[in-house]
Design a protein around this motif. Structure first.
Motif: not given
Length: 81
Positions: A3-7, A32-37, A52-62
């Motif tokens: 698998x190829x992942x994105x954080x 990895x990529x910084x959070x943006x829109x 698959x993607x794993x999201x770290x910051x709360x902002x894109x989750x919200x």
């Protein structure tokens, strides 16, 4: 199949997630990529053809990134609405 992942995110938490994911024999690559829109992140994930993607910051989750990615058939780890 490997698998190829994105954080998403660029802090210490995301670096730790990337390091651990790269240790898995099931993962071929982690980007990895910084959070943006959300639309930019969606286009990036599609372009890189991640499994698959794993999201770290709360902002894109919200903002609903998990729901958006799932709507487009992308596996994403994180809470949804």
């Amino acid at each position: 199949m490997l698998s190829k992942g994105l954080v998403i995110g660029n802090g210490g938490r995301e670096a730790a997630l990337k390091d651990k994911l790269e240790q898995s024999p099931l993962v071929s690559e982690v980007i990895t990529t910084p959070a943006s829109d959300l639309q930019t992140l969606l286009a990036f994930a599609k372009q890189k053809q991640v499994n698959f993607t794993v999201v770290g910051p709360e902002k894109p989750l919200c903002e609903g990134i998990v729901d958006l990615f799932k709507k487009h058939g992308l596996s994403t780890f994180g809470p949804n609405c």
